[in-house]
Enzyme design. Structure first.
Site, mmCIF file in Angstrom:
data_model
loop_
_atom_site.group_PDB
_atom_site.id
_atom_site.type_symbol
_atom_site.label_atom_id
_atom_site.label_comp_id
_atom_site.label_asym_id
_atom_site.label_seq_id
_atom_site.Cartn_x
_atom_site.Cartn_y
_atom_site.Cartn_z
ATOM 1 N N GLN A 152 -69.306 -16.080 -36.908
ATOM 2 C CA GLN A 152 -70.417 -15.122 -36.979
ATOM 3 C C GLN A 152 -71.358 -15.493 -38.131
ATOM 4 O O GLN A 152 -70.904 -15.797 -39.239
ATOM 5 C CB GLN A 152 -69.886 -13.695 -37.182
ATOM 6 C CG GLN A 152 -70.983 -12.632 -37.124
ATOM 7 C CD GLN A 152 -70.446 -11.192 -37.197
ATOM 8 O OE1 GLN A 152 -69.260 -10.976 -37.483
ATOM 9 N NE2 GLN A 152 -71.303 -10.235 -36.942
ATOM 10 N N HIS A 209 -73.475 -12.820 -26.995
ATOM 11 C CA HIS A 209 -74.268 -13.954 -26.518
ATOM 12 C C HIS A 209 -74.106 -14.049 -24.999
ATOM 13 O O HIS A 209 -72.975 -13.979 -24.489
ATOM 14 C CB HIS A 209 -73.734 -15.270 -27.098
ATOM 15 C CG HIS A 209 -73.819 -15.395 -28.586
ATOM 16 N ND1 HIS A 209 -74.790 -16.133 -29.212
ATOM 17 C CD2 HIS A 209 -73.043 -14.879 -29.575
ATOM 18 C CE1 HIS A 209 -74.616 -16.086 -30.528
ATOM 19 N NE2 HIS A 209 -73.547 -15.325 -30.771
ATOM 20 N N HIS A 249 -73.304 -8.400 -31.903
ATOM 21 C CA HIS A 249 -74.100 -8.880 -30.770
ATOM 22 C C HIS A 249 -73.240 -9.696 -29.828
ATOM 23 O O HIS A 249 -72.255 -10.316 -30.235
ATOM 24 C CB HIS A 249 -75.290 -9.721 -31.244
ATOM 25 C CG HIS A 249 -74.897 -10.852 -32.155
ATOM 26 N ND1 HIS A 249 -74.641 -10.658 -33.502
ATOM 27 C CD2 HIS A 249 -74.694 -12.166 -31.926
ATOM 28 C CE1 HIS A 249 -74.323 -11.809 -34.055
ATOM 29 N NE2 HIS A 249 -74.324 -12.749 -33.114
HETATM 30 P P1 5GP Z 1 -73.691 -15.486 -34.495
HETATM 31 O O1 5GP Z 1 -73.554 -16.838 -35.131
HETATM 32 O O2 5GP Z 1 -73.747 -14.414 -35.544
HETATM 33 O O3 5GP Z 1 -72.679 -15.205 -33.429
HETATM 34 O O4 5GP Z 1 -75.069 -15.476 -33.714
HETATM 35 C C1 5GP Z 1 -76.296 -15.348 -34.324
HETATM 36 C C2 5GP Z 1 -77.299 -15.905 -33.355
HETATM 37 O O5 5GP Z 1 -78.585 -15.511 -33.774
HETATM 38 C C3 5GP Z 1 -77.314 -17.446 -33.276
HETATM 39 O O6 5GP Z 1 -77.085 -17.858 -31.941
HETATM 40 C C4 5GP Z 1 -78.694 -17.824 -33.783
HETATM 41 O O7 5GP Z 1 -79.231 -18.918 -33.087
HETATM 42 C C5 5GP Z 1 -79.493 -16.563 -33.565
HETATM 43 N N1 5GP Z 1 -80.569 -16.338 -34.499
HETATM 44 C C6 5GP Z 1 -80.554 -16.538 -35.834
HETATM 45 N N2 5GP Z 1 -81.719 -16.135 -36.393
HETATM 46 C C7 5GP Z 1 -82.473 -15.668 -35.368
HETATM 47 C C8 5GP Z 1 -83.792 -15.110 -35.324
HETATM 48 O O8 5GP Z 1 -84.491 -14.954 -36.324
HETATM 49 N N3 5GP Z 1 -84.250 -14.727 -34.096
HETATM 50 C C9 5GP Z 1 -83.503 -14.885 -32.961
HETATM 51 N N4 5GP Z 1 -84.053 -14.486 -31.813
HETATM 52 N N5 5GP Z 1 -82.267 -15.408 -32.977
HETATM 53 C C10 5GP Z 1 -81.754 -15.796 -34.172
#
Ligand code: 5GP
Length: 145
Positions: A100, A108, A106
């Site tokens: 994360q 995906h 969230h």
């Molecule tokens: P995690 O790594 O927390 O599971 O997912 C975070 C997701 O947010 C990643 O897939 C990354 O590409 C996306 N992300 C990071 N910063 C931004 C942003 O400013 N806008 C959008 N739309 N996605 C983002």
């Protein structure tokens, strides 16, 4: 960032939820917001967030999670209808050691296309803004159809 901690009101998704940072929105209601991932692992990668502040899966109550997962399914169905992928991955990470990087819960939704490579989580490049806008429009239209 471990599983425990306090919710940071200034995390990037909180700012998007408040409209302080733009996003390519595909769906919104009183429960959830869904928008294009800026660094898609595969074309059409969408994120679905609850509006309730929660750092991870363990911080949203059952009613909130039940409502959210139905939105995840509906958005995934929109991605499927709009982009006609050959498969769809749904993932969700809790805590930095699990992968994360943004600490607002969230899901995906990642479409897969036969024969096409998948970028690793957190390793994808930034997508073209015009392309994201087009995909968001297509997916939003499919969700509301
Ligand atoms: P995690 O790594 O927390 O599971 O997912 C975070 C997701 O947010 C990643 O897939 C990354 O590409 C996306 N992300 C990071 N910063 C931004 C942003 O400013 N806008 C959008 N739309 N996605 C983002």
């Amino acid at each position: 960032m471990s599983l425990d901690g306090t919710y940071d009101d200034d995390n990037i998704f909180a700012k998007i939820l408040r409209g302080e940072i733009p996003c390519h929105r595909v769906f919104e209601d009183d429960v959830a917001l869904a928008f294009m991932d800026l660094f898609p692992q595969s074309p059409g990668h969408v994120l679905v967030l609850p509006k309730t502040p929660a750092r991870n899966l363990f911080e949203l109550d059952d009613a909130g999670l039940q409502a959210l997962i139905v939105r995840v399914k509906n958005v995934a169905a929109g991605v499927r209808a709009a982009l006609q992928p050959d498969g769809v991955i749904v993932t969700q990470f809790n805590g930095a050691p699990a992968g994360q990087t943004v600490f607002h819960l969230h899901f995906h939704i990642i479409p897969r296309y036969e024969g096409a490579d998948l970028a690793g989580h957190g390793r994808a490049g930034k997508a073209d803004d015009v392309r994201l806008a087009e995909q968001a429009k297509q997916i939003a239209a499919a969700i509301s159809a």
